[in-house]
Scaffold this motif. Structure first.
Motif, PDB file in Angstrom:
ATOM      1  N   LYS A  96       0.697  -1.196   0.072  1.00 35.70           N
ATOM      2  CA  LYS A  96      -0.066  -0.129   0.096  1.00 35.70           C
ATOM      3  C   LYS A  96       1.002   1.169   0.068  1.00 35.70           C
ATOM      4  N   LEU A  97       1.813   1.262   0.791  1.00 36.33           N
ATOM      5  CA  LEU A  97       2.818   2.316   0.703  1.00 36.33           C
ATOM      6  C   LEU A  97       3.320   2.546  -0.476  1.00 36.33           C
ATOM      7  N   THR A  98       3.889   1.271  -1.084  1.00 34.40           N
ATOM      8  CA  THR A  98       4.623   1.559  -2.297  1.00 34.40           C
ATOM      9  C   THR A  98       3.757   2.274  -3.623  1.00 34.40           C
ATOM     10  N   LEU A  99       2.390   1.603  -3.563  1.00 34.05           N
ATOM     11  CA  LEU A  99       1.576   2.230  -4.285  1.00 34.05           C
ATOM     12  C   LEU A  99       1.033   3.631  -4.436  1.00 34.05           C
ATOM     13  N   ILE A 128       7.792  13.412  -4.649  1.00 33.68           N
ATOM     14  CA  ILE A 128       7.843  13.344  -3.337  1.00 33.68           C
ATOM     15  C   ILE A 128       9.084  13.196  -2.398  1.00 33.68           C
ATOM     16  N   ASP A 129       9.073  13.600  -1.523  1.00 37.82           N
ATOM     17  CA  ASP A 129      10.476  13.320  -0.418  1.00 37.82           C
ATOM     18  C   ASP A 129      10.196  11.778   0.260  1.00 37.82           C
ATOM     19  N   ALA A 130       8.812  11.594   0.805  1.00 34.45           N
ATOM     20  CA  ALA A 130       8.771  10.601   1.713  1.00 34.45           C
ATOM     21  C   ALA A 130       7.224  10.144   1.349  1.00 34.45           C
ATOM     22  N   THR A 131       7.207   8.762   1.705  1.00 36.48           N
ATOM     23  CA  THR A 131       5.769   8.136   1.671  1.00 36.48           C
ATOM     24  C   THR A 131       5.795   7.484   3.026  1.00 36.48           C
TER      25      THR A 131
END
Length: 193
Positions: free
Chosen positions: A108-111, A117-120
């Motif tokens: 879910k984070l990678t999607l 952006i700088d971070a997820t």
């Protein structure tokens, strides 16, 4: 398998546990670090362990030792060492003491990640989980400034950067092993899995 490198942060002080968390037995493994390395190696093509001194581990892995600092036990030095060692644009960061963050949360984070952006980073019921997320090289200079200023507040960094926050509701996935009571709880959970 995911191409993005995964880095397990295992250089903390473990002051609330009163012993090194990364070396605690966990599941069928001699150490929590080995447990994390084994399970995350099934999700990511390359997995590294960020630490202060790799000699504390008696198993083979790809270690990234922190830049030498005045015994700072915050992950800031780890991030700088990772950017110095890995030549990638981003990596997935996870704490050694979060053994239940699964492939579902990671996917879910990678999607939700984007090159612009700088971070997820994960949030649990809108509370930031800074040691579960994707960090981009665009943050490298901010980490260097933080280390120079002896500022190690990752939440401040994330709030002042171009960060995508991804909210989760499953509290069990984000259980941290910070003290003996939480360790005991985590051991009872892993027996059921």
């Amino acid at each position: 398998m995911l191409d993005i490198p995964c880095v397990i942060f295992a250089g903390g002080k473990s002051s609330r546990m009163r012993k090194d968390k990364s070396l605690l037995p966990f599941g069928d493994f001699e150490t929590l670090a080995q447990f994390q390395l084994s399970r995350l190696s099934k999700i990511f093509k390359s997995v590294y362990i960020s630490c202060k001194d790799k000699r504390k581990f008696d198993f083979n892995a790809n270690f990234i030792e922190d830049v030498k600092t005045n015994s700072v036990f915050a992950p800031t030095a780890g991030f700088i060492s990772i950017f110095n060692t890995l030549k990638c644009d981003k990596f997935f960061a996870i704490s050694v003491d979060s053994p239940f963050i699964s492939e579902k949360e990671i996917q879910k984070l990678t999607l939700n990640d984007s090159p612009h952006i700088d971070a997820t980073v994960a949030t649990l019921s809108n509370k930031i989980q800074p040691m579960c997320g994707i960090y981009h090289r665009s943050l490298e200079n901010k980490f260097l400034t933080m280390l120079k200023e002896d500022n190690h507040k990752l939440i401040f960094l994330l709030n002042s950067s171009n960060t995508t926050f991804v909210d989760f509701k499953d509290e069990k996935a984000f259980i941290n092993i910070n003290n003996p009571k939480e360790y005991k709880k985590a051991l009872s959970i892993i027996k059921l899995l």
